[in-house]
Design a protein around this motif. Sequence first.
Motif, PDB file in Angstrom:
ATOM      1  N   CYS A  97       0.845  -1.196   0.000  1.00 13.00           N
ATOM      2  CA  CYS A  97       0.000   0.000   0.000  1.00 13.00           C
ATOM      3  C   CYS A  97       0.883   1.249   0.000  1.00 13.00           C
ATOM      4  O   CYS A  97       1.895   1.311   0.706  1.00 13.00           O
ATOM      5  CB  CYS A  97      -0.875  -0.005   1.243  1.00 13.00           C
ATOM      6  SG  CYS A  97      -1.773   1.530   1.502  1.00 13.00           S
TER       7      CYS A  97
ATOM      8  N   PHE B 151      -5.093  -9.028   8.391  1.00 14.30           N
ATOM      9  CA  PHE B 151      -5.512  -7.837   7.641  1.00 14.30           C
ATOM     10  C   PHE B 151      -4.326  -7.184   6.945  1.00 14.30           C
ATOM     11  O   PHE B 151      -4.452  -6.686   5.828  1.00 14.30           O
ATOM     12  CB  PHE B 151      -6.194  -6.815   8.559  1.00 14.30           C
ATOM     13  CG  PHE B 151      -7.584  -7.233   8.963  1.00 14.30           C
ATOM     14  CD1 PHE B 151      -8.412  -7.879   8.071  1.00 14.30           C
ATOM     15  CD2 PHE B 151      -8.058  -6.967  10.242  1.00 14.30           C
ATOM     16  CE1 PHE B 151      -9.697  -8.262   8.430  1.00 14.30           C
ATOM     17  CE2 PHE B 151      -9.335  -7.347  10.621  1.00 14.30           C
ATOM     18  CZ  PHE B 151     -10.153  -7.999   9.715  1.00 14.30           C
TER      19      PHE B 151
ATOM     20  N   TYR C  89      -4.741  -6.565   3.197  1.00 12.61           N
ATOM     21  CA  TYR C  89      -4.924  -5.174   2.771  1.00 12.61           C
ATOM     22  C   TYR C  89      -3.584  -4.489   2.467  1.00 12.61           C
ATOM     23  O   TYR C  89      -3.324  -4.149   1.310  1.00 12.61           O
ATOM     24  CB  TYR C  89      -5.661  -4.369   3.849  1.00 12.61           C
ATOM     25  CG  TYR C  89      -7.133  -4.687   3.947  1.00 12.61           C
ATOM     26  CD1 TYR C  89      -8.086  -3.913   3.290  1.00 12.61           C
ATOM     27  CD2 TYR C  89      -7.572  -5.754   4.708  1.00 12.61           C
ATOM     28  CE1 TYR C  89      -9.437  -4.194   3.383  1.00 12.61           C
ATOM     29  CE2 TYR C  89      -8.930  -6.053   4.815  1.00 12.61           C
ATOM     30  CZ  TYR C  89      -9.848  -5.264   4.148  1.00 12.61           C
ATOM     31  OH  TYR C  89     -11.190  -5.550   4.239  1.00 12.61           O
ATOM     32  N   CYS C  90      -2.760  -4.323   3.519  1.00 13.08           N
ATOM     33  CA  CYS C  90      -1.547  -3.511   3.374  1.00 13.08           C
ATOM     34  C   CYS C  90      -0.574  -4.089   2.351  1.00 13.08           C
ATOM     35  O   CYS C  90       0.160  -3.355   1.700  1.00 13.08           O
ATOM     36  CB  CYS C  90      -0.853  -3.375   4.720  1.00 13.08           C
ATOM     37  SG  CYS C  90      -1.973  -2.930   6.055  1.00 13.08           S
TER      38      CYS C  90
ATOM     39  N   LYS D 174      -6.539  -6.435  -1.383  1.00 14.26           N
ATOM     40  CA  LYS D 174      -7.668  -5.621  -0.948  1.00 14.26           C
ATOM     41  C   LYS D 174      -7.268  -4.204  -0.536  1.00 14.26           C
ATOM     42  O   LYS D 174      -8.070  -3.468   0.056  1.00 14.26           O
ATOM     43  CB  LYS D 174      -8.383  -6.320   0.218  1.00 14.26           C
ATOM     44  CG  LYS D 174      -9.209  -7.516  -0.239  1.00 14.26           C
ATOM     45  CD  LYS D 174      -9.784  -8.286   0.940  1.00 14.26           C
ATOM     46  CE  LYS D 174     -10.889  -7.576   1.670  1.00 14.26           C
ATOM     47  NZ  LYS D 174     -12.183  -7.650   0.991  1.00 14.26           N
ATOM     48  N   MET D 175      -6.053  -3.795  -0.839  1.00 18.13           N
ATOM     49  CA  MET D 175      -5.604  -2.481  -0.370  1.00 18.13           C
ATOM     50  C   MET D 175      -6.491  -1.333  -0.855  1.00 18.13           C
ATOM     51  O   MET D 175      -6.632  -0.337  -0.164  1.00 18.13           O
ATOM     52  CB  MET D 175      -4.140  -2.233  -0.724  1.00 18.13           C
ATOM     53  CG  MET D 175      -3.843  -2.151  -2.182  1.00 18.13           C
ATOM     54  SD  MET D 175      -2.101  -1.761  -2.494  1.00 18.13           S
ATOM     55  CE  MET D 175      -1.250  -3.169  -1.815  1.00 18.13           C
ATOM     56  N   ASP D 176      -7.089  -1.481  -1.994  1.00 21.19           N
ATOM     57  CA  ASP D 176      -7.947  -0.400  -2.478  1.00 21.19           C
ATOM     58  C   ASP D 176      -9.320  -0.390  -1.802  1.00 21.19           C
ATOM     59  O   ASP D 176     -10.099   0.544  -1.994  1.00 21.19           O
ATOM     60  CB  ASP D 176      -8.109  -0.501  -3.997  1.00 21.19           C
ATOM     61  CG  ASP D 176      -6.802  -0.162  -4.708  1.00 21.19           C
ATOM     62  OD1 ASP D 176      -5.986   0.580  -4.125  1.00 21.19           O
ATOM     63  OD2 ASP D 176      -6.593  -0.652  -5.825  1.00 21.19           O
ATOM     64  N   ASP D 177      -9.604  -1.412  -1.028  1.00 18.06           N
ATOM     65  CA  ASP D 177     -10.861  -1.461  -0.270  1.00 18.06           C
ATOM     66  C   ASP D 177     -10.675  -1.025   1.176  1.00 18.06           C
ATOM     67  O   ASP D 177     -11.609  -1.107   1.971  1.00 18.06           O
ATOM     68  CB  ASP D 177     -11.427  -2.894  -0.262  1.00 18.06           C
ATOM     69  CG  ASP D 177     -11.768  -3.389  -1.654  1.00 18.06           C
ATOM     70  OD1 ASP D 177     -12.140  -2.546  -2.491  1.00 18.06           O
ATOM     71  OD2 ASP D 177     -11.658  -4.601  -1.893  1.00 18.06           O
ATOM     72  N   CYS D 178      -9.484  -0.580   1.510  1.00 17.76           N
ATOM     73  CA  CYS D 178      -9.184  -0.249   2.905  1.00 17.76           C
ATOM     74  C   CYS D 178     -10.026   0.938   3.384  1.00 17.76           C
ATOM     75  O   CYS D 178     -10.028   2.000   2.769  1.00 17.76           O
ATOM     76  CB  CYS D 178      -7.707   0.091   3.042  1.00 17.76           C
ATOM     77  SG  CYS D 178      -7.269   0.566   4.718  1.00 17.76           S
TER      78      CYS D 178
ATOM     79  N   LYS E 280      -8.031   4.063   4.346  1.00 12.09           N
ATOM     80  CA  LYS E 280      -7.682   4.868   3.173  1.00 12.09           C
ATOM     81  C   LYS E 280      -8.868   5.747   2.774  1.00 12.09           C
ATOM     82  O   LYS E 280      -8.719   6.932   2.478  1.00 12.09           O
ATOM     83  CB  LYS E 280      -7.303   3.929   2.028  1.00 12.09           C
ATOM     84  CG  LYS E 280      -6.397   4.520   1.002  1.00 12.09           C
ATOM     85  CD  LYS E 280      -6.089   3.506  -0.073  1.00 12.09           C
ATOM     86  CE  LYS E 280      -4.976   2.565   0.338  1.00 12.09           C
ATOM     87  NZ  LYS E 280      -4.518   1.744  -0.796  1.00 12.09           N
TER      88      LYS E 280
ATOM     89  N   PRO F  40      -8.336  -1.972   8.783  1.00  9.08           N
ATOM     90  CA  PRO F  40      -8.678  -1.745   7.363  1.00  9.08           C
ATOM     91  C   PRO F  40     -10.137  -2.033   7.039  1.00  9.08           C
ATOM     92  O   PRO F  40     -10.673  -1.526   6.061  1.00  9.08           O
ATOM     93  CB  PRO F  40      -7.756  -2.726   6.632  1.00  9.08           C
ATOM     94  CG  PRO F  40      -6.617  -2.930   7.554  1.00  9.08           C
ATOM     95  CD  PRO F  40      -7.187  -2.867   8.945  1.00  9.08           C
ATOM     96  N   THR F  41     -10.783  -2.822   7.889  1.00  6.35           N
ATOM     97  CA  THR F  41     -12.202  -3.115   7.681  1.00  6.35           C
ATOM     98  C   THR F  41     -13.104  -2.000   8.185  1.00  6.35           C
ATOM     99  O   THR F  41     -14.298  -1.997   7.912  1.00  6.35           O
ATOM    100  CB  THR F  41     -12.600  -4.381   8.448  1.00  6.35           C
ATOM    101  OG1 THR F  41     -12.231  -4.196   9.826  1.00  6.35           O
ATOM    102  CG2 THR F  41     -11.910  -5.604   7.904  1.00  6.35           C
TER     103      THR F  41
END
Length: 66
Positions: A4, A27, A31-32, A36-40, A43, A59-60
């Motif tokens: 990320c 996570f 995510y990082c 799924k980083m763009d769904d964080c 962010k 991140p959720t």
Amino acid sequence: MVDCELLSKCGFFSKYQDSKQAACSGFIAMYCKGSKMDDCKRKAYRKENGVAPSDDMMPTGSMIAN
Ligand code: SF4
């Protein structure tokens, strides 16, 4: 997979990167450092509010109960 772009300034990552809690390491992988980083939600929060959320927000979007 690239990391990320916020990794170096992300409070969640810096606080919990060495955590043994399965939720945190899972996570971070998802995510990082994962797809799924763009769904964080962290962010998204930063984008909406112009400031970073609490370090304890995952991140959720849920908060870590300390
Ligand atoms: S928690 Fe979100 S903003 Fe922070 S490093 Fe991970 S994917 Fe990026």
